[in-house]
Design an enzyme around this catalytic site. Sequence first.
Site, PDB file in Angstrom:
ATOM      1  N   ASN A  92     -13.409   9.894  -1.264  1.00 11.90           N
ATOM      2  CA  ASN A  92     -14.070   8.841  -2.032  1.00 11.90           C
ATOM      3  C   ASN A  92     -13.827   7.547  -1.285  1.00 11.90           C
ATOM      4  OD1 ASN A  92     -14.796  10.541  -4.199  1.00 11.90           O
ATOM      5  ND2 ASN A  92     -12.756  10.318  -5.099  1.00 11.90           N
ATOM      6  N   CYS A 116       0.475   3.392   3.427  1.00 14.87           N
ATOM      7  CA  CYS A 116       0.854   2.919   4.759  1.00 14.87           C
ATOM      8  C   CYS A 116       2.149   3.608   5.214  1.00 14.87           C
ATOM      9  CB  CYS A 116       1.032   1.398   4.761  1.00 14.87           C
ATOM     10  SG  CYS A 116      -0.518   0.485   5.018  1.00 14.87           S
ATOM     11  N   HIS A 159      -6.847   2.100   1.838  1.00 18.05           N
ATOM     12  CA  HIS A 159      -6.303   2.759   3.025  1.00 18.05           C
ATOM     13  C   HIS A 159      -7.154   4.000   3.339  1.00 18.05           C
ATOM     14  CE1 HIS A 159      -2.746   3.302   5.745  1.00 18.05           C
ATOM     15  NE2 HIS A 159      -3.397   4.448   5.912  1.00 18.05           N
ATOM     16  N   HIS A 163      -4.235   0.505   8.163  1.00 19.07           N
ATOM     17  CA  HIS A 163      -4.758   0.183   6.835  1.00 19.07           C
ATOM     18  C   HIS A 163      -6.154  -0.451   6.887  1.00 19.07           C
ATOM     19  CE1 HIS A 163      -4.152  -0.767   2.540  1.00 19.07           C
ATOM     20  NE2 HIS A 163      -4.713  -1.936   2.778  1.00 19.07           N
ATOM     21  N   HIS A 167      -8.369   7.344   3.577  1.00 16.41           N
ATOM     22  CA  HIS A 167      -7.778   8.627   3.178  1.00 16.41           C
ATOM     23  C   HIS A 167      -8.798   9.485   2.453  1.00 16.41           C
ATOM     24  CE1 HIS A 167      -7.582   6.611  -0.725  1.00 16.41           C
ATOM     25  NE2 HIS A 167      -7.315   7.775  -1.287  1.00 16.41           N
ATOM     26  N   ASP A 204       0.716  13.064  -5.866  1.00 14.35           N
ATOM     27  CA  ASP A 204       1.752  12.804  -6.865  1.00 14.35           C
ATOM     28  C   ASP A 204       1.202  12.903  -8.288  1.00 14.35           C
ATOM     29  OD1 ASP A 204       3.457  12.260  -4.690  1.00 14.35           O
ATOM     30  OD2 ASP A 204       2.811  10.170  -4.639  1.00 14.35           O
ATOM     31  N   GLN A 254      -9.016  13.603   0.247  1.00 13.28           N
ATOM     32  CA  GLN A 254      -8.227  14.487  -0.590  1.00 13.28           C
ATOM     33  C   GLN A 254      -8.616  15.942  -0.334  1.00 13.28           C
ATOM     34  OE1 GLN A 254      -7.411  13.323  -4.685  1.00 13.28           O
ATOM     35  NE2 GLN A 254      -8.732  11.530  -4.461  1.00 13.28           N
ATOM     36  N   CYS A 273     -12.417   4.839  -5.649  1.00 14.12           N
ATOM     37  CA  CYS A 273     -11.289   4.893  -4.735  1.00 14.12           C
ATOM     38  C   CYS A 273     -10.311   3.801  -5.137  1.00 14.12           C
ATOM     39  CB  CYS A 273     -11.782   4.690  -3.314  1.00 14.12           C
ATOM     40  SG  CYS A 273     -10.456   4.786  -2.127  1.00 14.12           S
ATOM     41  N   SER A 274      -9.060   4.194  -5.364  1.00 12.29           N
ATOM     42  CA  SER A 274      -8.120   3.210  -5.894  1.00 12.29           C
ATOM     43  C   SER A 274      -7.274   2.576  -4.801  1.00 12.29           C
ATOM     44  CB  SER A 274      -7.235   3.860  -6.962  1.00 12.29           C
ATOM     45  OG  SER A 274      -6.669   5.053  -6.477  1.00 12.29           O
ATOM     46  N   CYS A 300       0.844  -1.206   0.000  1.00 14.58           N
ATOM     47  CA  CYS A 300       0.000   0.000   0.000  1.00 14.58           C
ATOM     48  C   CYS A 300       0.875   1.250   0.000  1.00 14.58           C
ATOM     49  CB  CYS A 300      -0.898  -0.008   1.240  1.00 14.58           C
ATOM     50  SG  CYS A 300      -1.692   1.591   1.537  1.00 14.58           S
TER      51      CYS A 300
HETATM   52  O1  LIG Z   1      -7.634  10.884  -7.131  1.00 17.45           O
HETATM   53  P1  LIG Z   1      -7.972   9.430  -7.229  1.00 17.45           P
HETATM   54  O2  LIG Z   1      -8.411   8.836  -5.923  1.00 17.45           O
HETATM   55  O3  LIG Z   1      -6.910   8.602  -7.900  1.00 17.45           O
HETATM   56  O4  LIG Z   1      -9.218   9.380  -8.233  1.00 17.45           O
HETATM   57  C1  LIG Z   1     -10.562   9.404  -7.852  1.00 17.45           C
HETATM   58  O5  LIG Z   1     -10.959  10.680  -7.353  1.00 17.45           O
HETATM   59  C2  LIG Z   1     -10.867  11.783  -8.265  1.00 17.45           C
HETATM   60  C3  LIG Z   1     -11.458  13.006  -7.601  1.00 17.45           C
HETATM   61  O6  LIG Z   1     -12.823  12.845  -7.258  1.00 17.45           O
HETATM   62  C4  LIG Z   1     -11.556  11.476  -9.589  1.00 17.45           C
HETATM   63  O7  LIG Z   1     -11.232  12.479 -10.517  1.00 17.45           O
HETATM   64  C5  LIG Z   1     -11.167  10.116 -10.170  1.00 17.45           C
HETATM   65  O8  LIG Z   1     -11.960   9.812 -11.292  1.00 17.45           O
HETATM   66  C6  LIG Z   1     -11.347   9.039  -9.093  1.00 17.45           C
HETATM   67  O9  LIG Z   1     -10.959   7.775  -9.596  1.00 17.45           O
END
Ligand SMILES: O=P(O)(O)O[C@H]1O[C@H](CO)[C@@H](O)[C@H](O)[C@H]1O
Lengths: 340, 340
Positions: A154, A55, A165, A114, A167, A78, A169, A161-162, A52
């Site tokens: 998200n 982490c 963990h 995590h 988090h 990043d 933004q 959410c990719s 991750c």
């Molecule tokens: O920034 P991440 O988590 O990689 O990406 C996610 O949130 C962003 C902000 O809402 C979006 O633009 C992306 O489509 C989503 O996959």
Amino acid sequence: MTHTDLQDYSHKRLNILTGEWVLVSPHRAKRPWQGQNEAVSNTVRPAYDDSCYLCAGNTRINGEVNPKYQDVFVFTNDFAALQKDSKSFSVEDGLLVAESETGICKVICFSPDHSKSLADMAPKDIQKVVFAWQKEFKELSENPNINYVQIFENKGAVMGCSNPHPHGQIWSQSTLPNEVDKKNTRQLDYYNKNKNSLLGDYLAQELEKQERIIFENDSFVVLIPFWAVWPFEAMIVPKKRQSTILELNDAEALNYAEAISVLTKAYDKLFNTSFPYSSGIHQAPTNGNENKHWHWHMSFYPPLLRSATVKKFMVGYEMFGSPQRDITAEIAADMIRKQL
Amino acid sequence: MTHTDLQDYSHKRLNILTGEWVLVSPHRAKRPWQGQNEAVSNTVRPAYDDSCYLCAGNTRINGEVNPKYQDVFVFTNDFAALQKDSKSFSVEDGLLVAESETGICKVICFSPDHSKSLADMAPKDIQKVVFAWQKEFKELSENPNINYVQIFENKGAVMGCSNPHPHGQIWSQSTLPNEVDKKNTRQLDYYNKNKNSLLGDYLAQELEKQERIIFENDSFVVLIPFWAVWPFEAMIVPKKRQSTILELNDAEALNYAEAISVLTKAYDKLFNTSFPYSSGIHQAPTNGNENKHWHWHMSFYPPLLRSATVKKFMVGYEMFGSPQRDITAEIAADMIRKQL
Ligand SMILES: O=P(O)(O)O[C@H]1O[C@H](CO)[C@@H](O)[C@H](O)[C@H]1O
Ligand SMILES: O=P(O)(O)O[C@H]1O[C@H](CO)[C@@H](O)[C@H](O)[C@H]1O
């Protein structure tokens, strides 16, 4: 007291903050579902995952090493959608209109653990997240190139959410995004007419009616707004009008953390799953004005409709017409209250 | 000629039809993806499926039997979001504002062949769909309680489509939905100022530049609008200003069908999959006015971003701020043109 018509007949409700309408179809909730089911993973994650990139102590894709953080950790994204020092330009070529937009995007890890989400964290620990939001908001708001700061999360793969963990933004930028611009205008109009906060007056009405209230403490109310779009959309609103989260004192920050905790825990219980959502805090622009018309608030937009695997799709009609919902805000509030 | 700044730096572009902005982050397309992958099913469906409630001769959930239709078949939605004869009421209780909304919702099967989509159909057969849209639109527009008719299609499970049988929907109602209301206002303002169609003038500019044009025939242009939100969003616009599809003659209806065919075939080739999307036709209200400011058009909002399994998520920032995209409209147009 409920208007019973609102529980029986198709109608539209006005979002007083944006001026837009939502179509409500209470009679439609019994529609059978033969469409897509979401994958649901209820496997418990380890407290530390060496693959991750969020982490503590791990290396991110750009080679930077995360510190061995103990509670909250913030870093600059990043792969930021907004560039800090990029060129300033403006295109007005007939009907092609564009403007450069600069900004700063950050990632905020809520916990080094995590396996956790906000729903699993104690209010005391969520309060640390609130303090970090305040610190970042303050710093960004002092930047003359930044006029708005969007804090959001998200949660869950279904919300794009990719990384699981815990988090969120923070995207900050030089101009007001669409949604904030609408709310800014509507709140200002109301304030100019009534010398009062639009959301404050709305809150007073809701507290009297009680039917859409989920929870309250000394400083906050958690409710399903009358005009909710997502099936279990909810809003956390400070009882006192405040323009931004910077006005929260420590006790209020803890009450805010409690409100987040109560709502996210109830969500998780509702369909017995780690409840996905996007949440966001709408607050006053950081343009140096007093912004007395602004009453900040946090909204949660969760996609699930019937179960852990069946979500509401905002597609065809919703994209081209107006958002549409099946269960009413009042039924949704009832269902969430039962989880408290 | 491309403004190169638009390919290099974060910026926002104005949607001239709605007045809203999209954030474009061209530098961000290289972000790695560790999030959700969509399921993709490229299995060929049978031409007839006895469990499909849209196939000819089959029984629907409410017990009605579909006729043995040969081309297009239209019926009233068994689980309509809008009720036809429901009670009329209006709520204005302080800041709680609601209004009854009635309407008629229909389902339109594009073909009896369960295995097909518009992309697999010949323009001559798509023309029959256009004729059916015209017929339904005409009938609904003559209903005094109907002031707007939204024709749309949700294609693919990822777009909330619950049945793969080729079909679309028609929701008609008494008031203008949000998106249509915005476009109505902006087109009217422009028309009043310039005595010309906003979209007509835009089209002239695009035809001169060519960089966002995908295809054109005698009556239609297929292009990626300058302000596209979805990665491969596209628009089909009639060259002549027309308020609604009722103004299409038979030859133009065939040209329209050809435009739909060319675009959907190119989509399918792009990621070698049956390309999901929501499409919709925005046209003038059916309020009995001439609506000379309206220039009808059809838009396609496809969710896929990088491949058949990785879609763009419109979540956190997009929900609370503005829509955001990574690849530019110009790159997207290039990629689609290569599939022709
Ligand atoms: O920034 P991440 O988590 O990689 O990406 C996610 O949130 C962003 C902000 O809402 C979006 O633009 C992306 O489509 C989503 O996959
Ligand atoms: O009417 P359907 O195909 O059952 O449902 C689909 O399209 C509707 C109109 O866009 C949406 O409201 C639903 O969320 C979606 O699942």
